[in-house]
Design a protein around this motif. Sequence first.
Motif, PDB file in Angstrom:
ATOM      1  N   ARG A 179       0.829  -1.204   0.000  1.00  0.00           N
ATOM      2  CA  ARG A 179       0.000   0.000   0.000  1.00  0.00           C
ATOM      3  C   ARG A 179       0.869   1.262   0.000  1.00  0.00           C
ATOM      4  NH1 ARG A 179      -3.460  -3.310   3.093  1.00  0.00           N
ATOM      5  NH2 ARG A 179      -2.393  -2.776   5.045  1.00  0.00           N
ATOM      6  N   GLN A 180       1.921   1.234   0.805  1.00  0.00           N
ATOM      7  CA  GLN A 180       2.814   2.388   0.853  1.00  0.00           C
ATOM      8  C   GLN A 180       3.517   2.589  -0.495  1.00  0.00           C
ATOM      9  OE1 GLN A 180       4.529   1.136   5.045  1.00  0.00           O
ATOM     10  NE2 GLN A 180       5.313   3.152   4.478  1.00  0.00           N
ATOM     11  N   ALA A 181       3.988   1.498  -1.084  1.00  0.00           N
ATOM     12  CA  ALA A 181       4.726   1.584  -2.341  1.00  0.00           C
ATOM     13  C   ALA A 181       3.836   2.094  -3.465  1.00  0.00           C
ATOM     14  CB  ALA A 181       5.317   0.222  -2.708  1.00  0.00           C
ATOM     15  N   GLU A 182       2.553   1.719  -3.434  1.00  0.00           N
ATOM     16  CA  GLU A 182       1.648   2.210  -4.463  1.00  0.00           C
ATOM     17  C   GLU A 182       1.542   3.727  -4.417  1.00  0.00           C
ATOM     18  OE1 GLU A 182      -1.823  -0.008  -3.553  1.00  0.00           O
ATOM     19  OE2 GLU A 182      -1.303  -1.697  -4.867  1.00  0.00           O
ATOM     20  N   GLN A 183       1.602   4.306  -3.214  1.00  0.00           N
ATOM     21  CA  GLN A 183       1.541   5.749  -3.076  1.00  0.00           C
ATOM     22  C   GLN A 183       2.848   6.406  -3.519  1.00  0.00           C
ATOM     23  OE1 GLN A 183      -1.247   7.478  -2.202  1.00  0.00           O
ATOM     24  NE2 GLN A 183      -2.204   5.449  -2.348  1.00  0.00           N
ATOM     25  N   VAL A 184       3.949   5.819  -3.102  1.00  0.00           N
ATOM     26  CA  VAL A 184       5.256   6.423  -3.365  1.00  0.00           C
ATOM     27  C   VAL A 184       5.604   6.384  -4.845  1.00  0.00           C
ATOM     28  CG1 VAL A 184       7.750   6.223  -2.899  1.00  0.00           C
ATOM     29  CG2 VAL A 184       6.094   5.939  -1.050  1.00  0.00           C
ATOM     30  N   THR A 185       5.143   5.361  -5.559  1.00  0.00           N
ATOM     31  CA  THR A 185       5.539   5.196  -6.967  1.00  0.00           C
ATOM     32  C   THR A 185       4.629   5.934  -7.942  1.00  0.00           C
ATOM     33  OG1 THR A 185       4.276   3.123  -7.083  1.00  0.00           O
ATOM     34  CG2 THR A 185       6.640   2.957  -6.591  1.00  0.00           C
TER      35      THR A 185
END
Length: 950
Positions: free
Chosen positions: A865-871
């Motif tokens: 979930r975090q990576a989806e936001q950061v990328t």
Amino acid sequence: MATARPSFEATVSAREAEVLAAVSEHLTNAEIAERLFISVRTVESHVSSLLRKLQVTDRRELAQAGRPVLGNRGSAWSVGTPQTTLPRPLTPFVGREHEVADLARALDEHRLVTVVGPGGVGKTRLALRVADEVQGRFADGVVFVDLVPVAEPDAVAAAVAGALGLGESQQHSVEEVLTGWLSTRRMLLVVDNCEHLLDAVSVLLEVLLTACPGLTVLATSRSRLLLPFELTYPAPGLSLAAEDGRPPDAVELFVSRAAAAGSPVGPGDLGRVAVLCRNLDGMALAIELAAARLPALGLDGLEAGLADRLDLLAGGSRVDDRHRSLRSALDWSHALLSEQERALLRRISVIAGPFPASAAVEMLGDWDPLVPDRVPAHLARLAEESLLVPVPTALGTRYSQLETIRQYGAALLAAADEVDVAHARHLHWCLATAERLGEPATAGEEGELWRARFDEASVETRWSLPWARHRADQREPAYRLSTLMADLSLVRGRPGESQRRYELAAELAPDDTARTLALRQAAGAADGRQFGNEAMRLRELAAEAAERAGDPTGAAVDLARAAELVERGPGIMAVVPPTSEIERLLSRARPLADGDPRAESRILTAEAFGRGERDPEVRSLVDRAIQLARTAGDPLGESAALDMLTAVQLAEGQLEEAFESAVRRTELLVPVPVAADSALEFFDSYQMGSQCALAAGDLGEARRLGEGLLDLPFYREEYHLATSRLIVVGLFTGAWDEALTQAELFRTGWERAGRPLQGNLRAAPYSAATIHALRGDDEARAEWMTVVATLEEPLRRRRAGAFGKFFDSLVLLHRGRPAEAVELLAQPPESLVGDADAMWRAWYASAWCEAAVLAGLPDAQERLRQAEQVTVGNPVAQAVVLRARGLAGSGAGSAGGGRDDIVAAASALRSLGARYQWARSLVMLGGADRERGLAELDAMGAAPTAWPPG
């Protein structure tokens, strides 16, 4: 303990083979670029690489060498890269077998052998013959260094570096650059004509031979170097006695040269020739001069004329018999010339290198007793008499002077009291020649010819300016010449030479206004070649000159630009200045700015860089700087402010906005001339644009902007600067062969430049290291990581963070070691701050979550979930995160609910040009897709990937 020398063995890549095939069809670089849909500069890089790999010197030889290579593409064809630069004499070497054998043995036992003897005895020809004989013993080749054009002792080390193709270093002297380059190589240096620089040559060779155990030197000189480890080999005259039924070497030389002149010697005259050669003491040059006279005078005339000249010298000391023999031959030849030919012979002694007839006409043709339209005929006559040597070149026939004859002419010039007039004419001819060079051509055959013309002018300029700089009446033309050649040197791809010439122009400048301009351009050239400390020094000097010239706002700009560089360019600093330097410089600049928008803009930009991209007030400083630069009509100032804006946007995770700002910089600079003062902005805009495109996942734009560096003319010979971004892009696109070809150019350029400490280039060698690791070659990876470590030296507080960990994690995940990747990527992506790390935040996040999924971490879903936001803003990284979500939903490699995500990710990665990640996605899908993925990885040269991970 010396580090192991990197291997320079490399195969011809697929793209190089395409370029080689086109060269074999005799296409121009522009035509090749059009055929292969690449830039002309990329073609030039491939051609340069092929010339190096195939050990040939020009396109004609490359076309010939290419045929067998292209015919054997299925084999593991490869070559090493020994460097050999021996000039090839136009006439065959005659005799001296014993001397060649003796010297070859001496080079086995001694590391410094000096061939000594008077001018004309044949030292140079003998040394070249020996070097050619023994070159196979030296793994890194043989390099010839001609000291004839070197006028000053301080220039000896630079001449040796130039012959080796080495540049200058930010943090090291030329001597240190030489020892660094030669310390791990087994090489022979042939240093010719040392006699006028004995002390300087001796000091340098002692340093090099002490520090470089694989170095051997073969020198020629009229006097020994007086070094304790020197073996002196007196060069004898040619043998005068027959041996094994063969005529003496002296007679053989005479007969050979006479036949070439159109007058074969009959068997019945060999005895008379032997006597003639004996009277000339076997002096090779004297015998060649005499043989050249045979068609006109016959043996009777030669015997009578030489006897007359020898009689004039009778009764003196015999200590210097051979000098007297040569002098007698030269005096005799000189006496038989017309008055006009004698005048021409002595006056051309001020010319340093090979020259066209037109140069002599322009320089000397109206100087009594010469007549312009007769000068070409006089030159031809001097060549017929072996007093000049015609040399065919790409620019047409040139005339070259043997150094002995040039020195003879210089003595006659001094005796005629014509030295100052001749040098002044030479200086003014150099200036006129430089002015005629005109607008530089940079591509194709036209570009090659322009560079050849420039190189001729550069040789003469280097010879002329040391004389002119100390003569008050010549300062004005010397200033103009130095400035013009500085401009052209930058376009030629020699920013170091450009900087030196601008600094000399500042020394010669008629007033402080001109001095200010020259110092600013020198600073720009230093910027362009990534010598940040030099650029700061020169900008402060420019500010001082500007104040003296009554230009306080210009001085404010100079000081602000120096301050700006402290935090903007630590990657181009050998010694990173303390941040206190920013306020010191700006405190001087502010009172001088006086509300000028250009100066105020630069001061604001420097303040913004000093505060850093995380400071909440920086955005307003940058916005104001941009507005003021636009008001002032200063695109360079606006570009600098946009650079800081890009850093702010990256730090805030605004990838698309940062990319837009970076591209805007390149568009802003389109109408700006490529010159020294704009060099840094051009470099930085393209490299920052390529980096931001990569951060945004636009691999096509990252490559296009990276190729913009290749097209910058001042990086024509600075391969490490020109190729740096393309190597990184190649890692992501899977163009690994091409990336490693560029990497070899990078390493060659970096080492030739003296291994400069340029931390901003770290990602390039790290990418090369990663490609080798993905191919399973850890030894090659380790070699490249030593380059990374060296580049990081001045940036200890800024070690390769996010990108280094991301690159290493790629290797760990490829090898099926996700747990180690998790440990390496311990830092959460949102904590990556600063533009350097923020640039890689999305890529880091994609590996961070994938490692967690593959390692089975309990927080894998949260990481996704975090990576989806950061990328967001990087579609390639988003596709990798989508693939990781698919793996989490389906189990590693198994069929299930997540398979559709993996298929979608693979499709996206393919369309985005991310070949490696696409192939890896196919492997993860299993079945027929797995086989296709493995085939793709194999085609890239990747080692088999461990899947499922162990």
